[in-house]
Design a protein around this motif. Structure first.
Motif, PDB file in Angstrom:
ATOM      1  N   MET A  28       0.818  -1.208   0.000  1.00  0.00           N
ATOM      2  CA  MET A  28       0.000   0.000   0.000  1.00  0.00           C
ATOM      3  C   MET A  28       0.854   1.262   0.000  1.00  0.00           C
ATOM      4  O   MET A  28       0.473   2.266  -0.577  1.00  0.00           O
ATOM      5  CB  MET A  28      -0.928   0.012   1.225  1.00  0.00           C
ATOM      6  CG  MET A  28      -1.781  -1.244   1.373  1.00  0.00           C
ATOM      7  SD  MET A  28      -2.738  -1.639  -0.116  1.00  0.00           S
ATOM      8  CE  MET A  28      -3.783  -0.197  -0.227  1.00  0.00           C
ATOM      9  N   SER A  29       2.011   1.228   0.660  1.00  0.00           N
ATOM     10  CA  SER A  29       2.877   2.403   0.694  1.00  0.00           C
ATOM     11  C   SER A  29       4.301   1.981   0.977  1.00  0.00           C
ATOM     12  O   SER A  29       4.549   0.932   1.578  1.00  0.00           O
ATOM     13  CB  SER A  29       2.406   3.406   1.758  1.00  0.00           C
ATOM     14  OG  SER A  29       2.527   2.845   3.055  1.00  0.00           O
ATOM     15  N   VAL A  30       5.246   2.819   0.542  1.00  0.00           N
ATOM     16  CA  VAL A  30       6.671   2.562   0.729  1.00  0.00           C
ATOM     17  C   VAL A  30       7.342   3.853   1.189  1.00  0.00           C
ATOM     18  O   VAL A  30       7.150   4.908   0.571  1.00  0.00           O
ATOM     19  CB  VAL A  30       7.345   2.064  -0.568  1.00  0.00           C
ATOM     20  CG1 VAL A  30       8.846   1.885  -0.353  1.00  0.00           C
ATOM     21  CG2 VAL A  30       6.716   0.756  -1.031  1.00  0.00           C
ATOM     22  N   VAL A  31       8.102   3.778   2.267  1.00  0.00           N
ATOM     23  CA  VAL A  31       8.869   4.927   2.750  1.00  0.00           C
ATOM     24  C   VAL A  31      10.336   4.518   2.777  1.00  0.00           C
ATOM     25  O   VAL A  31      10.699   3.521   3.407  1.00  0.00           O
ATOM     26  CB  VAL A  31       8.421   5.365   4.160  1.00  0.00           C
ATOM     27  CG1 VAL A  31       9.294   6.507   4.658  1.00  0.00           C
ATOM     28  CG2 VAL A  31       6.958   5.776   4.147  1.00  0.00           C
ATOM     29  N   PHE A  36      11.974  -1.674  -4.123  1.00  0.00           N
ATOM     30  CA  PHE A  36      10.840  -0.976  -3.522  1.00  0.00           C
ATOM     31  C   PHE A  36      10.594   0.387  -4.166  1.00  0.00           C
ATOM     32  O   PHE A  36       9.470   0.895  -4.114  1.00  0.00           O
ATOM     33  CB  PHE A  36      11.051  -0.841  -2.013  1.00  0.00           C
ATOM     34  CG  PHE A  36      10.822  -2.126  -1.269  1.00  0.00           C
ATOM     35  CD1 PHE A  36       9.548  -2.665  -1.167  1.00  0.00           C
ATOM     36  CD2 PHE A  36      11.877  -2.820  -0.701  1.00  0.00           C
ATOM     37  CE1 PHE A  36       9.329  -3.859  -0.494  1.00  0.00           C
ATOM     38  CE2 PHE A  36      11.674  -4.011  -0.034  1.00  0.00           C
ATOM     39  CZ  PHE A  36      10.400  -4.537   0.063  1.00  0.00           C
ATOM     40  N   SER A  37      11.613   0.984  -4.779  1.00  0.00           N
ATOM     41  CA  SER A  37      11.388   2.215  -5.535  1.00  0.00           C
ATOM     42  C   SER A  37      10.510   1.935  -6.749  1.00  0.00           C
ATOM     43  O   SER A  37       9.607   2.713  -7.075  1.00  0.00           O
ATOM     44  CB  SER A  37      12.732   2.809  -5.987  1.00  0.00           C
ATOM     45  OG  SER A  37      13.465   3.296  -4.883  1.00  0.00           O
ATOM     46  N   ASP A  49       6.810   3.568  -7.340  1.00  0.00           N
ATOM     47  CA  ASP A  49       6.448   4.280  -8.563  1.00  0.00           C
ATOM     48  C   ASP A  49       5.258   3.621  -9.247  1.00  0.00           C
ATOM     49  O   ASP A  49       4.383   4.308  -9.800  1.00  0.00           O
ATOM     50  CB  ASP A  49       7.650   4.319  -9.517  1.00  0.00           C
ATOM     51  CG  ASP A  49       8.796   5.145  -8.968  1.00  0.00           C
ATOM     52  OD1 ASP A  49       8.552   5.960  -8.054  1.00  0.00           O
ATOM     53  OD2 ASP A  49       9.935   4.966  -9.445  1.00  0.00           O
ATOM     54  N   ASN A  50       5.222   2.301  -9.219  1.00  0.00           N
ATOM     55  CA  ASN A  50       4.115   1.586  -9.856  1.00  0.00           C
ATOM     56  C   ASN A  50       2.798   1.887  -9.153  1.00  0.00           C
ATOM     57  O   ASN A  50       1.765   2.112  -9.800  1.00  0.00           O
ATOM     58  CB  ASN A  50       4.394   0.080  -9.830  1.00  0.00           C
ATOM     59  CG  ASN A  50       3.296  -0.721 -10.490  1.00  0.00           C
ATOM     60  OD1 ASN A  50       2.964  -0.508 -11.652  1.00  0.00           O
ATOM     61  ND2 ASN A  50       2.730  -1.667  -9.759  1.00  0.00           N
ATOM     62  N   GLY A 102      -0.903   1.321 -10.389  1.00  0.00           N
ATOM     63  CA  GLY A 102      -0.721  -0.113 -10.526  1.00  0.00           C
ATOM     64  C   GLY A 102      -0.839  -0.844  -9.205  1.00  0.00           C
ATOM     65  O   GLY A 102      -1.115  -0.240  -8.157  1.00  0.00           O
ATOM     66  N   ARG A 103      -0.599  -2.135  -9.269  1.00  0.00           N
ATOM     67  CA  ARG A 103      -0.635  -2.971  -8.073  1.00  0.00           C
ATOM     68  C   ARG A 103       0.703  -3.687  -7.934  1.00  0.00           C
ATOM     69  O   ARG A 103       1.199  -4.285  -8.891  1.00  0.00           O
ATOM     70  CB  ARG A 103      -1.763  -4.001  -8.162  1.00  0.00           C
ATOM     71  CG  ARG A 103      -1.789  -4.987  -6.985  1.00  0.00           C
ATOM     72  CD  ARG A 103      -2.969  -5.950  -7.091  1.00  0.00           C
ATOM     73  NE  ARG A 103      -2.916  -6.747  -8.298  1.00  0.00           N
ATOM     74  CZ  ARG A 103      -3.963  -7.378  -8.828  1.00  0.00           C
ATOM     75  NH1 ARG A 103      -5.138  -7.267  -8.259  1.00  0.00           N
ATOM     76  NH2 ARG A 103      -3.836  -8.091  -9.930  1.00  0.00           N
ATOM     77  N   SER A 104       1.267  -3.634  -6.740  1.00  0.00           N
ATOM     78  CA  SER A 104       2.533  -4.305  -6.457  1.00  0.00           C
ATOM     79  C   SER A 104       2.307  -5.308  -5.337  1.00  0.00           C
ATOM     80  O   SER A 104       1.788  -4.958  -4.276  1.00  0.00           O
ATOM     81  CB  SER A 104       3.611  -3.297  -6.045  1.00  0.00           C
ATOM     82  OG  SER A 104       3.917  -2.431  -7.131  1.00  0.00           O
ATOM     83  N   THR A 105       2.693  -6.550  -5.594  1.00  0.00           N
ATOM     84  CA  THR A 105       2.481  -7.623  -4.637  1.00  0.00           C
ATOM     85  C   THR A 105       3.819  -8.184  -4.180  1.00  0.00           C
ATOM     86  O   THR A 105       4.639  -8.585  -5.006  1.00  0.00           O
ATOM     87  CB  THR A 105       1.637  -8.760  -5.247  1.00  0.00           C
ATOM     88  OG1 THR A 105       0.389  -8.234  -5.719  1.00  0.00           O
ATOM     89  CG2 THR A 105       1.363  -9.846  -4.208  1.00  0.00           C
TER      90      THR A 105
END
Length: 210
Positions: free
Chosen positions: A66-69, A139-140, A144-145, A150-153
């Motif tokens: 859902m989110s990346v920091v 994870f970057s 961005d996706n 988009g969806r990242s799994t």
């Protein structure tokens, strides 16, 4: 209150009762009981301090990111990567829909009796990853996706230890290469050597599946 706290308190009271019925060794009894009650109270008050903080253990099940920091590495800072993900293999909308946890029998398992049990199966979880160039790149791309709709799994590690890390050729193992980079499955695989396996699906890929 966590059942583990009640269990330890009950054990402490039983031990205290049994020790009081034994004569002699008063000083030893006082020391043992003091330590046990101290540990009991420490467990009681320490559990809440762990809530909300990230886990450094990888996901065992597939999780929709859902989110990346990303905190970049500096001379005085080792850097870190924090990822919020929902343990769910469905679409983003499905994973974001509130879904109650398993039934009573499942909740009686030893792990769930003494462990943390979320109110919903798809409760978001916070993961922490060490800052490495491979992790940052993976994870970057996922961040961005997601920003582009988009969806990242993030693929889980249950029964997949040793997979998804690449075979030395730059291609990940455990994933059909035909499904990468816009292949028949419309999946772009962001798996990078020494980084968690992440499958990025762009908006066009999601529409093509509908």
């Amino acid at each position: 209150m966590n059942p583990l706290v009640l269990y330890f308190l009950f054990t402490t009271v039983v031990v205290a009762y049994l020790m009081m019925r034994v004569e002699g060794a008063v000083l030893s009894k006082v020391i043992v009981l003091t330590v046990m009650f101290y540990i009991s109270s420490a467990i009681w008050f320490s559990f809440s301090s762990y809530k909300g903080w990230p886990t450094d253990r990888p996901a065992t099940e597939d999780a929709v990111i859902m989110s990346v920091v990303i905190f970049d590495k500096t001379k005085s800072n080792p850097g870190a990567i924090y990822v919020t993900a929902i343990p769910c293999s469905g679409s983003v909308s499905e994973c974001q829909e509130y879904s109650v946890d398993d039934g009573l029998l499942s909740k009686l398992s030893p792990y769930k009796v003494f462990g943390y049990v979320p109110k919903a199966r798809n409760t978001p979880k916070l993961f922490e990853f060490p800052y490495t160039e491979a992790n940052r790149k993976a994870f970057s791309e996922a961040r961005d996706n997601i920003a582009n709709g988009g969806r990242s799994t993030m693929k889980g590690m249950k029964g997949k230890q040793g997979e998804g890390k690449g075979d030395g050729s730059g291609q990940p193992t455990g994933i059909d290469k035909a499904g990468m980079n816009g292949g028949p499955d419309g999946q772009e695989n962001a798996s990078i050597d020494d980084a968690p396996m992440i499958v990025n699906e762009g908006p066009q890929d999601l529409l093509r599946k509908d």
